[in-house]
Scaffold this motif. Structure first.
Motif, PDB file in Angstrom:
ATOM      1  N   LYS A  31     -68.058 -48.042 -52.011  1.00 26.20           N
ATOM      2  CA  LYS A  31     -66.636 -48.070 -53.154  1.00 26.20           C
ATOM      3  C   LYS A  31     -66.963 -49.467 -52.998  1.00 26.20           C
ATOM      4  O   LYS A  31     -66.241 -49.426 -54.439  1.00 26.20           O
ATOM      5  CB  LYS A  31     -66.836 -47.150 -53.205  1.00 26.20           C
ATOM      6  CG  LYS A  31     -67.409 -45.408 -53.573  1.00 26.20           C
ATOM      7  CD  LYS A  31     -67.593 -45.331 -54.571  1.00 26.20           C
ATOM      8  CE  LYS A  31     -67.994 -44.028 -55.613  1.00 26.20           C
ATOM      9  NZ  LYS A  31     -69.243 -43.918 -56.048  1.00 26.20           N
ATOM     10  N   LYS A  32     -66.101 -49.961 -52.689  1.00 23.35           N
ATOM     11  CA  LYS A  32     -65.279 -51.246 -52.160  1.00 23.35           C
ATOM     12  C   LYS A  32     -65.743 -51.411 -50.882  1.00 23.35           C
ATOM     13  O   LYS A  32     -65.379 -51.069 -49.749  1.00 23.35           O
ATOM     14  CB  LYS A  32     -64.103 -50.994 -52.614  1.00 23.35           C
ATOM     15  CG  LYS A  32     -62.530 -51.810 -52.898  1.00 23.35           C
ATOM     16  CD  LYS A  32     -61.491 -51.536 -52.934  1.00 23.35           C
ATOM     17  CE  LYS A  32     -60.521 -52.024 -52.499  1.00 23.35           C
ATOM     18  NZ  LYS A  32     -59.192 -51.437 -52.763  1.00 23.35           N
ATOM     19  N   ILE A  33     -65.474 -53.554 -50.981  1.00 23.97           N
ATOM     20  CA  ILE A  33     -65.703 -54.291 -49.562  1.00 23.97           C
ATOM     21  C   ILE A  33     -64.142 -55.501 -50.089  1.00 23.97           C
ATOM     22  O   ILE A  33     -64.007 -55.769 -49.921  1.00 23.97           O
ATOM     23  CB  ILE A  33     -66.682 -54.468 -49.246  1.00 23.97           C
ATOM     24  CG1 ILE A  33     -67.369 -53.817 -49.765  1.00 23.97           C
ATOM     25  CG2 ILE A  33     -66.364 -55.143 -48.552  1.00 23.97           C
ATOM     26  CD1 ILE A  33     -69.094 -53.975 -49.601  1.00 23.97           C
ATOM     27  N   TRP A  34     -63.198 -54.673 -49.326  1.00 20.87           N
ATOM     28  CA  TRP A  34     -62.117 -55.608 -48.797  1.00 20.87           C
ATOM     29  C   TRP A  34     -61.862 -56.317 -47.298  1.00 20.87           C
ATOM     30  O   TRP A  34     -62.494 -55.716 -46.868  1.00 20.87           O
ATOM     31  CB  TRP A  34     -61.076 -54.897 -49.890  1.00 20.87           C
ATOM     32  CG  TRP A  34     -60.787 -53.423 -48.794  1.00 20.87           C
ATOM     33  CD1 TRP A  34     -61.106 -52.532 -49.081  1.00 20.87           C
ATOM     34  CD2 TRP A  34     -59.408 -53.840 -48.749  1.00 20.87           C
ATOM     35  NE1 TRP A  34     -60.845 -51.933 -48.253  1.00 20.87           N
ATOM     36  CE2 TRP A  34     -59.059 -52.569 -47.762  1.00 20.87           C
ATOM     37  CE3 TRP A  34     -58.524 -54.155 -47.741  1.00 20.87           C
ATOM     38  CZ2 TRP A  34     -58.906 -51.355 -46.510  1.00 20.87           C
ATOM     39  CZ3 TRP A  34     -57.697 -53.716 -47.032  1.00 20.87           C
ATOM     40  CH2 TRP A  34     -57.330 -52.556 -46.779  1.00 20.87           C
ATOM     41  N   ARG A  35     -60.873 -56.557 -47.428  1.00 18.94           N
ATOM     42  CA  ARG A  35     -60.618 -57.519 -45.948  1.00 18.94           C
ATOM     43  C   ARG A  35     -59.063 -57.303 -45.575  1.00 18.94           C
ATOM     44  O   ARG A  35     -58.404 -58.085 -46.333  1.00 18.94           O
ATOM     45  CB  ARG A  35     -61.017 -59.113 -45.882  1.00 18.94           C
ATOM     46  CG  ARG A  35     -60.305 -59.534 -46.524  1.00 18.94           C
ATOM     47  CD  ARG A  35     -60.075 -61.939 -46.155  1.00 18.94           C
ATOM     48  NE  ARG A  35     -59.305 -62.507 -46.983  1.00 18.94           N
ATOM     49  CZ  ARG A  35     -57.866 -62.578 -46.848  1.00 18.94           C
ATOM     50  NH1 ARG A  35     -57.629 -61.807 -45.348  1.00 18.94           N
ATOM     51  NH2 ARG A  35     -57.605 -63.375 -47.649  1.00 18.94           N
ATOM     52  N   ARG A  36     -58.583 -56.458 -44.369  1.00 17.98           N
ATOM     53  CA  ARG A  36     -57.254 -57.937 -44.367  1.00 17.98           C
ATOM     54  C   ARG A  36     -57.138 -58.274 -42.977  1.00 17.98           C
ATOM     55  O   ARG A  36     -57.932 -57.704 -41.988  1.00 17.98           O
ATOM     56  CB  ARG A  36     -57.025 -55.379 -44.364  1.00 17.98           C
ATOM     57  CG  ARG A  36     -56.070 -56.006 -43.471  1.00 17.98           C
ATOM     58  CD  ARG A  36     -54.314 -56.230 -44.183  1.00 17.98           C
ATOM     59  NE  ARG A  36     -53.548 -54.720 -44.962  1.00 17.98           N
ATOM     60  CZ  ARG A  36     -53.006 -54.967 -45.535  1.00 17.98           C
ATOM     61  NH1 ARG A  36     -53.044 -55.811 -46.326  1.00 17.98           N
ATOM     62  NH2 ARG A  36     -52.858 -53.978 -46.631  1.00 17.98           N
ATOM     63  N   ALA A  37     -56.893 -59.197 -43.585  1.00 15.65           N
ATOM     64  CA  ALA A  37     -56.742 -60.277 -42.204  1.00 15.65           C
ATOM     65  C   ALA A  37     -57.991 -60.762 -42.304  1.00 15.65           C
ATOM     66  O   ALA A  37     -58.353 -61.039 -42.773  1.00 15.65           O
ATOM     67  CB  ALA A  37     -55.806 -59.962 -41.078  1.00 15.65           C
ATOM     68  N   LYS A  38     -58.328 -60.304 -40.819  1.00 16.33           N
ATOM     69  CA  LYS A  38     -59.938 -60.994 -40.715  1.00 16.33           C
ATOM     70  C   LYS A  38     -60.978 -59.507 -40.072  1.00 16.33           C
ATOM     71  O   LYS A  38     -62.099 -59.502 -39.835  1.00 16.33           O
ATOM     72  CB  LYS A  38     -59.901 -62.166 -39.228  1.00 16.33           C
ATOM     73  CG  LYS A  38     -59.564 -63.248 -39.021  1.00 16.33           C
ATOM     74  CD  LYS A  38     -59.999 -63.575 -38.026  1.00 16.33           C
ATOM     75  CE  LYS A  38     -59.057 -65.110 -38.379  1.00 16.33           C
ATOM     76  NZ  LYS A  38     -58.854 -66.457 -36.863  1.00 16.33           N
ATOM     77  N   ASN A  39     -60.582 -58.397 -40.723  1.00 15.87           N
ATOM     78  CA  ASN A  39     -60.815 -57.515 -40.872  1.00 15.87           C
ATOM     79  C   ASN A  39     -61.926 -57.245 -41.585  1.00 15.87           C
ATOM     80  O   ASN A  39     -60.961 -57.093 -43.243  1.00 15.87           O
ATOM     81  CB  ASN A  39     -60.586 -56.210 -40.582  1.00 15.87           C
ATOM     82  CG  ASN A  39     -59.741 -56.454 -38.682  1.00 15.87           C
ATOM     83  OD1 ASN A  39     -60.554 -56.417 -38.135  1.00 15.87           O
ATOM     84  ND2 ASN A  39     -58.010 -56.743 -38.648  1.00 15.87           N
TER      85      ASN A  39
END
Length: 73
Positions: free
Chosen positions: A53-61
């Protein structure tokens, strides 16, 4: 370890290519990579037929939000 701009570029590319696709199977050389469900076969059953549904990042993850409230890190 990739730099932050490289991670962002990867996320953008994944959003263009795999968003709204569905998992039909899962494969890994290293079965112990799965942390929550200790049994890899159980993980495969849980992830099968889940839609991205969604692809996002948190820092380098990179985080994949899937249907039915699942997420992959």
């Amino acid at each position: 370890m990739p730099e932050l701009p490289e991670v962002e570029t990867t996320v953008r590319g994944l959003n263009q290519k795999v968003l709204e696709r569905t998992f039909v199977n899962v494969w890994s050389d290293w079965k112990k990579i799965v942390k929550k469900s200790k049994d890899f076969e159980q993980f495969k059953r849980q992830i099968r037929k889940k839609k991205i549904k969604k692809i996002w990042r948190r820092a380098k993850n990179i985080i994949f939000d899937l249907s039915d409230g699942y997420s992959l890190l």
